[in-house]
Design an enzyme around this catalytic site. Structure first.
Site, PDB file in Angstrom:
ATOM      1  N   HIS A 193      42.932  42.985  30.089  1.00 42.75           N
ATOM      2  CA  HIS A 193      41.580  43.692  29.338  1.00 42.75           C
ATOM      3  C   HIS A 193      41.510  43.437  27.780  1.00 42.75           C
ATOM      4  CE1 HIS A 193      40.269  46.844  32.638  1.00 42.75           C
ATOM      5  NE2 HIS A 193      40.888  45.669  32.843  1.00 42.75           N
ATOM      6  N   HIS A 199      45.278  41.591  41.240  1.00 46.26           N
ATOM      7  CA  HIS A 199      45.073  42.538  42.211  1.00 46.26           C
ATOM      8  C   HIS A 199      46.243  42.642  43.124  1.00 46.26           C
ATOM      9  CE1 HIS A 199      40.490  42.990  41.240  1.00 46.26           C
ATOM     10  NE2 HIS A 199      41.195  43.300  40.097  1.00 46.26           N
TER      11      HIS A 199
END
Length: 716
Positions: free
Chosen positions: A79, A244
């Site tokens: 992020h 993920h």
């Protein structure tokens, strides 16, 4: 009582504050501090060991999922770097902006304040030798390695910023996560320069467009958002699937009912923490972050193929999770209660998928990549390693800025490679000879200056891309940009190539001149000649050593993002410009790392040189174009004239007050130096009777700065 700024009183006034950040350094370590030198002094291996120790030592105040903060650190690094966008090169990991507003308080960064606070002991130990910008992304690398993944490498040397980057346009909304917004054009594409499709999220809404499980719309948003990071389909799938593979999302209950304000809005006693939750213990299995709940696989702390196989081998259906958000569960229930709990391994959780995950499976092109990865796990690992490396280094610029023992030897295309010189570079004597030949050619002062400017002014300090080095001005796409006047540019480059060829062929030694050096030399020669014609003997500093990149070393699509939508320095304003030309000028000046004074003197100098787009007389307020006088400023400031708007948008006539005759024409960019109080104050310095010499000296200094912005091999 709130203190109002002048911008509050007069919001339509040209905002110059983003250039003020270039005028002064806010780093408390002072102007002489060198982050690169400091990083080089690190004990790198011990640093990584310290990060791993923090990562595997669970703290009572914020317990680690599955006994490791690895997945949390991966999300933090992702992020941080993922805010980068190719459109203007802004965002990214450099600067460590995730610890500053507004990014520290974006909904997508919920609970990452805890990740950075967990790392404070490491930052405190290494102090000046380790920037937050480096630590945040290095922690992600260490996390991947600790869970069995082989990374492609790591480079340090990022600097920290200490003020928010107000030059970044994050979008028009005044609220986070609005379902519908002005971020999109009428045709549905994301408006420039934005990279994320939702305000406050890094990329896209994980539930789907507008919070609905729309798979086709989700795939479209993913492709556009990741494309704004210059990621192709394979890189996009690799990043999502690789990221993920680890960890889980947290949505034990509804965030709106239980979660408090973000850090920027939290009470002072929270000391920079936000998103306090009153649900259960507020952490561990009771954590609420995104409002989506569950892991993607049954092995959330190890690198394997389970994300890909789970996604492809099961049928999935949408449901509302415990946090009230859309997520996906297996139709047959085979992965229900299959994953371990985050604290007690005897507890179980359902494996889930996001709408954005299922979108990869349903989109035919993304699915093809997933199938290929399933058939070739090694390729998946290599693709993720390189895509992750690109993600966390994309805003660092050329490889010579990369530091540390883990910098790969390979240079990737996205790093805009420039070849090393395999010859002896020119010296002062050869440079003087070449400048004389350039001035003796049919090229005018204006042509020489415009060619050099067109090459050098592509530089963006935001991501350290562009510039004259590489001579990409002669390659696609730059040679074809309208702002560069392709036909005139081709003429100038043909003449320069002939001079280059004659010089190189005539040498009996190994001394050669690159076209990149010759282009800059031509601009320098033009400035020196223009100054001499105005009565000033100046020498523009010149540092040879640029080389010429090939078309194969140039990613055409990626370089398209460097094309300016306007260039006030050349008085280039296209008809479809969607903002005021003077605002575009300030934006370009900020990307060139210029101050208000430097922007002002450059515009005045370019007008004096006659270096305007299409050789237009617009803004050339002098009877001696090509001569470095301060006529531009004298005219802008003169009370002998008055300005009058014409029927042609953006064009103004300067009329003699006595005769009413039109003396000059100018643009909004020209007029702003008389209308804006700050710019007029600077213009008065250069437009005074004793200001011309100062103007010439300052112009030479700033011209040289622009010509060398991309020379990271030089000490500055």
């Amino acid at each position: 009582m709130m203190t109002r700024t002048t911008q509050d009183w007069w919001p339509d006034q040209l905002n110059l504050e983003i250039l003020d950040r270039n005028a002064q350094r806010t780093d408390p370590r002072g102007e002489e501090f060198d982050y690169a030198e400091a990083f080089d002094e690190l004990d790198y291996e011990t640093l990584k060991e310290d990060i791993e120790e923090v990562m595997t030592t669970s703290q009572e105040w914020w317990p680690a999922d599955y006994g490791t903060y690895g997945p949390l650190f991966i999300r933090m690094a992702w992020h941080s770097a993922g805010t980068y966008r190719t459109t203007d090169g802004r965002g990214g990991a450099s600067g460590g902006h995730q610890r500053l507003p507004p990014i520290d308080s974006w909904p997508d960064n919920a609970n990452l304040d805890k990740a950075r606070r967990l790392l404070w002991p490491v930052k405190q130990k290494y102090g000046a030798n380790l920037s937050w910008a480096d630590l945040i992304v290095l922690a992600g690398n260490v996390a991947l390695e600790s869970m069995g993944f082989e990374t492609f490498g790591f480079a340090g040397g990022r600097e920290d910023d200490y003020t928010p980057d107000d030059a970044v346009d994050w979008g028009p909304e005044d609220e986070f996560e609005l379902s519908a917004s002005e971020r999109f054009e009428e045709d549905g594409t994301l408006a420039d320069p934005l990279g994320n499709t939702v305000m406050g999220l890094i990329y896209v809404n994980p539930e789907g467009p507008n919070g609905e499980p729309d798979l086709e719309g989700s795939a479209k948003n993913i492709r556009e958002s990741f494309g704004r990071m210059a990621m192709n389909d394979e890189e996009t799938v690799a990043l999502i699937a690789g990221g993920h593979t680890f960890g889980k999302v947290h949505g034990a209950d509804d965030p709106e009912e239980h979660v408090g304000p973000e850090p920027a809005a939290a009470p002072i006693e929270k000391q920079g923490f936000g998103w306090e939750s009153d649900f259960g213990e507020g952490s561990g299995p009771d954590t609420i972050t995104s409002g989506i709940e569950g892991p993607w696989n049954t092995t959330p702390t190890q690198w394997d193929m389970s994300y890909v196989t789970n996604l492809l081998d099961h049928e999935w259906e949408a449901e509302k999770g415990p946090g009230g958000a859309w997520q996906w569960t297996t139709v047959d229930g085979e992965l229900d209660d299959a994953a371990p709990g985050v604290q007690d391994p005897d507890d179980t959780e359902d494996v889930m998928m996001l709408t954005t995950d299922i979108a990869l499976k349903e989109d035919p092109d993304y699915r093809e990549v997933l199938e290929e990865f399933r058939e070739n796990p090694r390729k998946f690992g290599e693709a993720f390693a390189k895509a992750w490396y690109k993600l966390i280094h994309r805003d660092m610029g050329p490889p010579e800025r990369f530091l540390g023992p883990e910098v790969p030897e390979e240079t990737m295309l996205w790093q805009d490679p420039i070849p090393d010189a395999d010859y002896e570079i020119i010296g002062d004597e050869e440079a003087a000879q070449l400048k004389a030949q350039l001035l003796d050619s049919e090229l005018s002062v204006s042509q020489l200056a415009k060619t050099a400017w067109a090459a050098a002014s592509t530089y963006r300090d935001s991501d350290k891309r562009g510039g004259a080095n590489g001579a990409r001005i002669r390659l696609r796409p730059q040679r074809d940009w309208e702002v560069n006047e392709p036909e005139e540019l081709a003429t100038a480059l043909d003449t320069m190539r002939e001079i280059q060829s004659n010089f190189n062929e005539a040498r009996e030694d190994d001394v050669r001149v690159s076209l990149a050096d010759l282009v800059v030399l031509g601009g320098n020669a033009a400035v020196e000649q223009a100054a001499a014609d105005a009565g000033y003997d100046v020498t523009v500093p010149f540092e040879p050593g640029r080389t010429d990149a090939s078309q194969e070393q140039t990613d055409v699509e990626s370089f398209e993002a460097l094309e300016p939508d306007a260039d006030g320095f050349r008085n280039y304003v296209p008809d479809d410009l969607d903002r005021r030309p003077e605002e575009a000028l300030v934006d370009k000046a900020e990307l060139l790392n210029l101050t208000v004074d430097e922007m002002t003197v450059l515009v005045g100098g370019m007008r004096a040189l006659g270096a305007t787009h299409g050789d237009d007389e617009l803004g050339v307020f002098t009877d001696e174009p090509g001569t470095l006088t301060n006529d531009f400023f004298e005219t802008v400031l003169s009370m002998d004239y008055e300005w009058e708007e014409t029927d042609e948008e953006g064009v103004y006539e300067l009329r003699d007050r006595e005769t009413g005759e039109v003396e000059w024409t100018g643009s909004r960019v020209d007029l702003v130096f008389g209308s804006n109080a700050r710019l007029r104050a600077v213009a008065e310095v250069y437009g005074s009777a004793d200001g011309e010499e100062t103007f010439v000296e300052d112009f030479v200094e700033v011209w040289h700065k622009v010509m060398t912005l991309d020379r990271f091999d030089l000490e500055k």
